[in-house]
Write a protein that holds these residues in place. Structure first.
Motif, PDB file in Angstrom:
ATOM      1  N   GLY A 116      67.871  89.568  55.661  1.00  0.00           N
ATOM      2  CA  GLY A 116      69.100  90.195  56.095  1.00  0.00           C
ATOM      3  C   GLY A 116      69.780  91.033  55.035  1.00  0.00           C
ATOM      4  N   LEU A 117      69.195  91.092  53.834  1.00  0.00           N
ATOM      5  CA  LEU A 117      69.749  91.916  52.763  1.00  0.00           C
ATOM      6  C   LEU A 117      68.716  92.975  52.385  1.00  0.00           C
ATOM      7  CD1 LEU A 117      71.461  89.341  50.365  1.00  0.00           C
ATOM      8  CD2 LEU A 117      72.510  90.783  52.117  1.00  0.00           C
ATOM      9  N   LEU A 118      69.103  94.222  52.459  1.00  0.00           N
ATOM     10  CA  LEU A 118      68.239  95.322  52.054  1.00  0.00           C
ATOM     11  C   LEU A 118      68.627  95.705  50.632  1.00  0.00           C
ATOM     12  CD1 LEU A 118      66.051  97.363  53.009  1.00  0.00           C
ATOM     13  CD2 LEU A 118      67.932  98.920  53.573  1.00  0.00           C
ATOM     14  N   THR A 119      67.794  95.315  49.657  1.00  0.00           N
ATOM     15  CA  THR A 119      68.127  95.522  48.253  1.00  0.00           C
ATOM     16  C   THR A 119      67.682  96.901  47.781  1.00  0.00           C
ATOM     17  OG1 THR A 119      66.041  94.621  47.442  1.00  0.00           O
ATOM     18  CG2 THR A 119      67.841  93.060  47.792  1.00  0.00           C
ATOM     19  N   ALA A 120      68.244  97.295  46.629  1.00  0.00           N
ATOM     20  CA  ALA A 120      67.921  98.605  46.067  1.00  0.00           C
ATOM     21  C   ALA A 120      66.430  98.733  45.793  1.00  0.00           C
ATOM     22  CB  ALA A 120      68.714  98.833  44.780  1.00  0.00           C
ATOM     23  N   SER A 121      65.816  97.661  45.285  1.00  0.00           N
ATOM     24  CA  SER A 121      64.391  97.753  44.964  1.00  0.00           C
ATOM     25  C   SER A 121      63.539  97.823  46.227  1.00  0.00           C
ATOM     26  CB  SER A 121      63.967  96.568  44.088  1.00  0.00           C
ATOM     27  OG  SER A 121      64.263  95.343  44.714  1.00  0.00           O
ATOM     28  N   GLU A 122      64.019  97.258  47.338  1.00  0.00           N
ATOM     29  CA  GLU A 122      63.287  97.401  48.600  1.00  0.00           C
ATOM     30  C   GLU A 122      63.404  98.829  49.124  1.00  0.00           C
ATOM     31  OE1 GLU A 122      63.573  92.901  50.468  1.00  0.00           O
ATOM     32  OE2 GLU A 122      65.280  94.253  50.706  1.00  0.00           O
ATOM     33  N   VAL A 123      64.582  99.423  48.972  1.00  0.00           N
ATOM     34  CA  VAL A 123      64.770 100.813  49.393  1.00  0.00           C
ATOM     35  C   VAL A 123      63.823 101.729  48.625  1.00  0.00           C
ATOM     36  CG1 VAL A 123      66.399 102.743  49.426  1.00  0.00           C
ATOM     37  CG2 VAL A 123      67.148 100.463  50.116  1.00  0.00           C
ATOM     38  N   ALA A 124      63.586 101.390  47.340  1.00  0.00           N
ATOM     39  CA  ALA A 124      62.746 102.242  46.491  1.00  0.00           C
ATOM     40  C   ALA A 124      61.325 102.355  47.011  1.00  0.00           C
ATOM     41  CB  ALA A 124      62.733 101.700  45.060  1.00  0.00           C
ATOM     42  N   THR A 125      60.898 101.386  47.815  1.00  0.00           N
ATOM     43  CA  THR A 125      59.523 101.419  48.329  1.00  0.00           C
ATOM     44  C   THR A 125      59.415 102.178  49.648  1.00  0.00           C
ATOM     45  OG1 THR A 125      59.777  99.341  49.555  1.00  0.00           O
ATOM     46  CG2 THR A 125      59.094  99.189  47.238  1.00  0.00           C
ATOM     47  N   MET A 126      60.549 102.609  50.212  1.00  0.00           N
ATOM     48  CA  MET A 126      60.536 103.289  51.504  1.00  0.00           C
ATOM     49  C   MET A 126      60.384 104.794  51.315  1.00  0.00           C
ATOM     50  SD  MET A 126      63.569 101.254  53.509  1.00  0.00           S
ATOM     51  CE  MET A 126      63.441  99.496  53.853  1.00  0.00           C
ATOM     52  N   ARG A 127      59.820 105.437  52.318  1.00  0.00           N
ATOM     53  CA  ARG A 127      59.692 106.900  52.300  1.00  0.00           C
ATOM     54  C   ARG A 127      60.930 107.494  52.919  1.00  0.00           C
ATOM     55  NH1 ARG A 127      55.054 109.835  55.116  1.00  0.00           N
ATOM     56  NH2 ARG A 127      55.688 111.737  54.116  1.00  0.00           N
ATOM     57  N   ILE A 128      61.855 107.946  52.060  1.00  0.00           N
ATOM     58  CA  ILE A 128      63.109 108.517  52.536  1.00  0.00           C
ATOM     59  C   ILE A 128      63.162 109.975  52.105  1.00  0.00           C
ATOM     60  CG2 ILE A 128      65.625 108.417  52.358  1.00  0.00           C
ATOM     61  CD1 ILE A 128      65.385 105.429  51.918  1.00  0.00           C
ATOM     62  N   GLY A 129      63.336 110.879  53.043  1.00  0.00           N
ATOM     63  CA  GLY A 129      63.385 112.299  52.708  1.00  0.00           C
ATOM     64  C   GLY A 129      64.762 112.894  52.884  1.00  0.00           C
ATOM     65  N   ALA A 130      65.774 112.060  53.064  1.00  0.00           N
ATOM     66  CA  ALA A 130      67.111 112.555  53.382  1.00  0.00           C
ATOM     67  C   ALA A 130      67.736 113.284  52.202  1.00  0.00           C
ATOM     68  CB  ALA A 130      68.013 111.392  53.793  1.00  0.00           C
ATOM     69  N   ASP A 131      68.500 114.340  52.518  1.00  0.00           N
ATOM     70  CA  ASP A 131      69.309 115.003  51.497  1.00  0.00           C
ATOM     71  C   ASP A 131      70.544 114.169  51.181  1.00  0.00           C
ATOM     72  OD1 ASP A 131      67.691 117.342  51.294  1.00  0.00           O
ATOM     73  OD2 ASP A 131      68.535 118.052  53.189  1.00  0.00           O
ATOM     74  N   TRP A 132      71.018 113.437  52.188  1.00  0.00           N
ATOM     75  CA  TRP A 132      72.224 112.625  52.000  1.00  0.00           C
ATOM     76  C   TRP A 132      71.973 111.213  52.536  1.00  0.00           C
ATOM     77  CZ3 TRP A 132      77.082 114.187  50.069  1.00  0.00           C
ATOM     78  CH2 TRP A 132      77.158 115.546  49.733  1.00  0.00           C
ATOM     79  N   VAL A 133      72.202 110.213  51.691  1.00  0.00           N
ATOM     80  CA  VAL A 133      72.238 108.808  52.120  1.00  0.00           C
ATOM     81  C   VAL A 133      73.617 108.299  51.767  1.00  0.00           C
ATOM     82  CG1 VAL A 133      71.245 106.515  51.893  1.00  0.00           C
ATOM     83  CG2 VAL A 133      69.769 108.520  51.743  1.00  0.00           C
ATOM     84  N   ILE A 134      74.387 107.930  52.775  1.00  0.00           N
ATOM     85  CA  ILE A 134      75.809 107.632  52.592  1.00  0.00           C
ATOM     86  C   ILE A 134      76.062 106.171  52.916  1.00  0.00           C
ATOM     87  CG2 ILE A 134      78.156 108.279  53.272  1.00  0.00           C
ATOM     88  CD1 ILE A 134      76.887 110.949  54.321  1.00  0.00           C
ATOM     89  N   LEU A 135      76.786 105.483  52.043  1.00  0.00           N
ATOM     90  CA  LEU A 135      77.235 104.119  52.298  1.00  0.00           C
ATOM     91  C   LEU A 135      78.719 104.174  52.579  1.00  0.00           C
ATOM     92  CD1 LEU A 135      77.110 101.047  52.340  1.00  0.00           C
ATOM     93  CD2 LEU A 135      77.423 101.070  49.857  1.00  0.00           C
ATOM     94  N   SER A 136      79.092 103.754  53.767  1.00  0.00           N
ATOM     95  CA  SER A 136      80.507 103.688  54.130  1.00  0.00           C
ATOM     96  C   SER A 136      80.850 102.230  54.328  1.00  0.00           C
ATOM     97  CB  SER A 136      80.764 104.478  55.419  1.00  0.00           C
ATOM     98  OG  SER A 136      82.102 104.311  55.829  1.00  0.00           O
ATOM     99  N   ALA A 137      81.595 101.663  53.369  1.00  0.00           N
ATOM    100  CA  ALA A 137      81.909 100.233  53.443  1.00  0.00           C
ATOM    101  C   ALA A 137      83.149  99.946  52.641  1.00  0.00           C
ATOM    102  CB  ALA A 137      80.744  99.399  52.905  1.00  0.00           C
ATOM    103  N   CYS A 138      83.750  98.803  52.943  1.00  0.00           N
ATOM    104  CA  CYS A 138      84.820  98.338  52.067  1.00  0.00           C
ATOM    105  C   CYS A 138      84.190  97.916  50.747  1.00  0.00           C
ATOM    106  CB  CYS A 138      85.562  97.165  52.693  1.00  0.00           C
ATOM    107  SG  CYS A 138      84.548  95.680  52.812  1.00  0.00           S
ATOM    108  N   ASN A 139      84.996  97.661  49.753  1.00  0.00           N
ATOM    109  CA  ASN A 139      84.463  97.362  48.419  1.00  0.00           C
ATOM    110  C   ASN A 139      84.045  95.904  48.346  1.00  0.00           C
ATOM    111  OD1 ASN A 139      83.718  98.009  45.883  1.00  0.00           O
ATOM    112  ND2 ASN A 139      85.731  97.738  44.983  1.00  0.00           N
ATOM    113  N   THR A 140      83.157  95.516  49.239  1.00  0.00           N
ATOM    114  CA  THR A 140      82.759  94.127  49.349  1.00  0.00           C
ATOM    115  C   THR A 140      82.016  93.653  48.119  1.00  0.00           C
ATOM    116  OG1 THR A 140      82.533  94.390  51.719  1.00  0.00           O
ATOM    117  CG2 THR A 140      81.441  92.503  50.744  1.00  0.00           C
ATOM    118  N   ALA A 141      82.480  92.592  47.506  1.00  0.00           N
ATOM    119  CA  ALA A 141      81.759  91.927  46.412  1.00  0.00           C
ATOM    120  C   ALA A 141      81.343  92.886  45.324  1.00  0.00           C
ATOM    121  CB  ALA A 141      80.533  91.195  46.961  1.00  0.00           C
ATOM    122  N   ALA A 142      82.107  93.931  45.111  1.00  0.00           N
ATOM    123  CA  ALA A 142      81.772  94.840  44.014  1.00  0.00           C
ATOM    124  C   ALA A 142      82.023  94.147  42.705  1.00  0.00           C
ATOM    125  CB  ALA A 142      82.618  96.109  44.110  1.00  0.00           C
ATOM    126  N   GLY A 143      81.150  94.369  41.745  1.00  0.00           N
ATOM    127  CA  GLY A 143      81.337  93.738  40.450  1.00  0.00           C
ATOM    128  C   GLY A 143      82.584  94.264  39.776  1.00  0.00           C
TER     129      GLY A 143
END
Length: 909
Positions: free
Chosen positions: A868-895
């Motif tokens: 249920g968690l899509l981590t940054a390193s998992e994203v790195a293995t995906m084929r993404i060709g987007a010019d823009w990848v946008i995260l719209s979220a509250c500042n949940t659990a930000a360090g």
């Protein structure tokens, strides 16, 4: 208590050098001459007391009296006109007791006198001779004469090698191998203090092998040798081997040693330090804090053993920027070392120097200068040969003196730093380059200053690239701080950009450590990366040789040619990897930026602003259409970081700290910076550290009493885009046009937990946790994730954006469809814009499995691959060709840690 055990315990606390062979025993001398029977009786009486299993008795005045009786009788007994050698044996054993009691001056005098008496008869009393050399060397190092200690202990090692070679194996008992191990251990410690780390590792390996022969592979004493060897390997940049032995020490200690044994605590501590060195600081803190707790319980706080634990924990706090915590630990250790070793204790001076650097980072410059002066004075009062403390102090002291306009003192300190660094054996390239730069700066030698600063920047960049996690320690960040100060003084923007790129790249590399690890799973890339790292280390060694040649004005042409050839090879290999594996380069912070290319990448009416906290300063770099400028913020780093914390802490639905917000605006958007940005309507911001979490769009351009529709937010002045670094490849930007792009919207996932639970439907009312609290055993923790609040507007947001693209060009994954499997099995290369509207877990430390992650719907009962968690390193293995990848979220659990990296996002006014 057995003498070898006493010496072993002491040597595991500190560290020293080794011995050589002397003249053979005079003809006719015998250790069993019946004429000296009375001396042999006294000798046995003293040894029986000293070897007692009762520690108090072995170290009692009664034992001292027995050795003194032997010494007095042996002095009166003449052999060929000289005192009987047992007088020397007695003094050496008394010196051992002095050393254990912390009476180092007495121990040095007695061991030296004992060796003088024993020298003509060394081969008759080989063990006593080697013990005497060991004790003398140990004390020399403890009192600051590291070079002398190394010579003494080199002599001891050589004598021991000869003794082992000529002694039949059946006559080499446990105590002989233990002494051999102690000598090699001390020798390793002295060598590493002189910067001879490869030799130190070999000496410690010999110590470990002798300890195994003496006590077996699973004894507490041998465990100490494993972790000491791991430490020496780490200092020699052999981290993979180092971690092997550090883990071995902990595993064997766990299986074979009582939890209260000192070796168990030291094994935990050694592994903790190594984990910290390789970028896993959250894990390392657990080991170090546990080790201190064990030490406090077992040996108490009045021991060197405990003080070293405090100091080690402080050194891990420094790169985490927990300076106040680190300073408290260092000052407690400083008091402990001084109480045990005296006012001029080298260890107390070192702890004080660490505390000074923490104070400097907190903005307490005058206090830091006072501490650094005191630390130098303590060492110089005891010895002028221990240059270790100067390497720790001068790089901080000189810039602090320059900042307080004490140029004469700064120049004298720079002269001393350069002289001491040149005298180091195998001096590393970075201190040599830093000394040259500081010398030119304090002498106002502009012709030499710029090349020296550029050379140091190159070395720091190479050093960061050698480490897999790209981590910079506080010494490297302090060096970059000085470089930025010099760049600001000269308005040398290319130099400033180089230094800032290293700071930004380090944060990116930390955030992407697991991403890089997944990419390097490709064996071909892994081999090329290791080859590049090896070549870079070779280049650093060549840099050292060139810098030393320049310092002594000898062999410059040869050293320069060697360095140029190696540099060209490294650049070719680095460029080839960048060409073939651009994603790996991006994960490590991208390529070195070029000011002209960066300016060319700016769009019409667009400008760039970098906001970089270094060590004790925050630096601003503005690049406009026609001008550029580098400034240091008026307020120091600690003050500005505190302002960011205050503002972030005040962000509630009820309002925010308006005074802090405007103060931050005034510190960042100075008249000079605003003039450089000119009439730009769009602003790309590259922030690091605490500023990565600063909501720039909410900074008011003038003081605000009451928030109204007319409040002059910065977002009204600029369309703001935040990016993590200076990468140009990702900056071939164009505003997307909905009619030309396909859109994927992912969000509004199902909540974790029982769908029928009222608490779950409310999303849980618990407090938001730090990001690492949502992981357990390397995967998402469903119970913790069930406490995340819902995002009621996320589905409406996705549908609103989808409406702009039209149904034919839109794919929405919402609710149960917003899951990992749906993304992993889908070809994402055809989407130009991807929007995630869900919780984002952003860790401040980026360690272990606690990496940035997006919360998606929980996996099905039969799905064992997803959590249920899509981590940054998992994203790195995906084929993404987007010019823009946008995260719209509250500042949940930000360090909220000041090391949080920035992630790309855009805001339009």
């Amino acid at each position: 208590m057995r003498l070898s055990t006493v010496v072993s315990a002491a040597f595991l606390t500190l560290a020293l050098p080794a011995p050589t062979a002397f003249a053979a025993t005079p003809a006719g001398f015998s250790t069993t001459d019946p004429r000296h029977a009375r001396l042999y009786v006294l000798e046995h009486q003293a040894f029986d007391l000293f070897n007692s299993d009762d520690y108090a008795l072995s170290m009692s005045q009664k034992t001292r009296d027995a050795w003194n009786r032997l010494h007095a009788a042996a002095i009166r007994t003449k052999v060929d006109g000289k005192a009987h050698p047992l007088a020397g044996v007695a003094l050496i054993n008394l010196s051992s007791m002095d050393q254990i009691d912390g009476r180092n001056s007495d121990a040095l005098t007695r061991s030296s006198d004992g060796l003088t008496l024993l020298a003509p008869y060394a081969d008759a009393y080989p063990v006593a001779w080697m013990q005497g050399l060991s004790i003398k060397g140990f004390i020399q190092a403890a009192l600051g004469d590291v070079t002398g200690a190394a010579d003494t202990l080199a002599q001891a090692s050589a004598y021991m090698d000869g003794y082992i070679a000529r002694t039949p194996p059946d006559q080499q008992d446990e105590s002989t191998q233990m002494l051999r191990s102690n000598i090699a251990f001390s020798h390793a410690q002295a060598l590493t203090r002189l910067g001879r780390n490869d030799e130190a590792a070999e000496a410690q390996k010999a110590s470990m092998e002798a300890r195994i022969l003496a006590a077996g592979p699973n004894s507490a004493d041998t465990i100490g040798s494993y972790y000491s060897y791991a430490q020496m390997l780490a200092r020699a940049d052999r981290d993979t081997e180092a971690e092997k032995y550090a883990r071995m020490a902990v595993e064997i200690a766990t299986d074979h040693v009582d939890r209260k044994h000192p070796s168990y605590a030291r094994a935990l501590e050694a592994l903790g330090l190594l984990l910290s060195r390789t970028g896993r600081r959250a894990e390392s803190l657990d080991y170090l804090q546990r080790a201190i707790a064990i030490k406090r319980e077992t040996v108490g706080t009045s021991s060197l053993y405990f003080q070293f634990g405090l100091q080690n924990l402080g050194t891990v706090m420094l790169p985490l920027e927990r300076y106040a915590d680190a300073e408290t630990l260092f000052m407690e250790a400083e008091r402990g070392f001084r109480g045990l070793e005296g006012e001029n204790s080298p260890q107390s001076a070192r702890a004080l120097a660490f505390a000074a650097s923490a104070a400097l980072a907190e903005g307490h410059r005058d206090q830091a200068i006072g501490r650094m002066d005191d630390a130098l004075a303590r060492v110089h009062a005891a010895s002028d040969k221990d240059r270790d403390i100067g390497q720790r102090v001068y790089p901080y002291l000189i810039p602090a003196l320059m900042a307080t306009d004490r140029r004469g003192e700064a120049r004298a300190a720079a002269d001393a730093f350069a002289a001491e660094t040149r005298q180091l054996d195998n001096a590393p390239a970075i201190p040599l380059a830093q000394a040259a730069m500081l010398l030119a700066w304090t002498r106002q030698d502009d012709a030499a200053l710029a090349p020296a600063a550029r050379q140091l920047v190159g070395l720091l960049r190479d050093s960061a690239s050698v480490n897999d996690d790209g981590e910079l320690n506080e010494e490297q960040r302090a060096a970059l701080d000085t470089i930025l100060a010099i760049a600001g003084q000269a308005q040398d923007v290319p130099l400033a950009l180089d230094a800032m790129a290293i700071l930004a790249g380090s944060r990116i590399a930390q955030a992407n450590r697991l991403v890089a690890q997944r990419l390097v799973a490709d064996p071909a890339l892994a081999a090329r990366v290791r080859s590049l790292q090896d070549r870079t280390k070779t280049l650093q060694a060549a840099d050292s040789r060139l810098l030393k040649a320049l310092a002594i004005d000898s062999g410059v042409a040869e050293a320069r040619a060697e360095r140029a050839e190696l540099a060209a090879t490294v650049e070719v290999e680095r460029a080839a990897i960048a060409r073939d594996y651009p994603r790996w380069v991006d994960a490590h912070g991208g390529e070195r930026p070029d000011i002209d290319a960066l300016r060319a990448s700016l769009g019409k009416d667009e400008a760039l602003l970098a906001v970089m906290p270094a060590f004790d300063g925050v630096y601003l770099l503005a690049i406009g259409a026609d001008t550029q400028r580098i400034e240091r913020a008026q307020m120091d780093r600690a003050g500005l970081v505190a302002l960011v914390g205050t503002l972030r802490g005040s962000l509630t639905p009820a309002g925010f700290d308006r005074a802090s917000a405007h103060s931050l605006y005034s510190q960042i958007f100075t008249p000079g910076i605003l003039a450089t940005l000119g009439r730009a309507s769009s602003l790309r911001i590259v922030p690091t550290g605490a500023f990565a979490s600063l909501p720039f769009s909410m900074l008011p351009q003038r003081p605000v009493e009451t928030v109204t529709r007319a409040t002059p937010w910065l977002i009204h002045r600029f369309a703001i885009e935040v990016q993590p670094g200076f990468s140009i490849s990702g900056s071939q930007r164009r505003q997307f046009a909905a009619r030309d792009q396909r859109f994927l919207g992912v969000g509004a996932p199902q909540l974790f937990g029982n769908p029928q639970s009222d608490d779950t439907q409310r999303g849980g009312a618990g407090m938001l946790l730090a990001a690492n609290q949502y992981f357990r055993n390397g995967a998402g923790d469903a119970r913790a994730l069930s406490q995340l609040p819902p995002l009621p507007g996320s589905q409406a947001e996705l549908r609103a954006v989808a409406h702009r693209f039209g149904a034919a060009r839109t794919t929405l994954l919402v609710g149960a469809d917003a899951n990992e499997r749906a993304l992993r099995t889908r070809d994402l290369s055809g989407y130009g814009v991807i929007l995630f509207a869900t919780h984002g877990l952003v860790s401040g430390e980026m360690e272990g499995v606690t990496e940035p992650a997006l919360v998606l719907s929980p996996p099905g009962a039969d799905d064992r691959q997803d959590d249920g968690l899509l981590t940054a390193s998992e994203v790195a293995t995906m084929r993404i060709g987007a010019d823009w990848v946008i995260l719209s979220a509250c500042n949940t659990a930000a360090g909220d840690n000041s090391q949080s990296p920035a992630y790309s996002c855009g805001c339009q006014s």
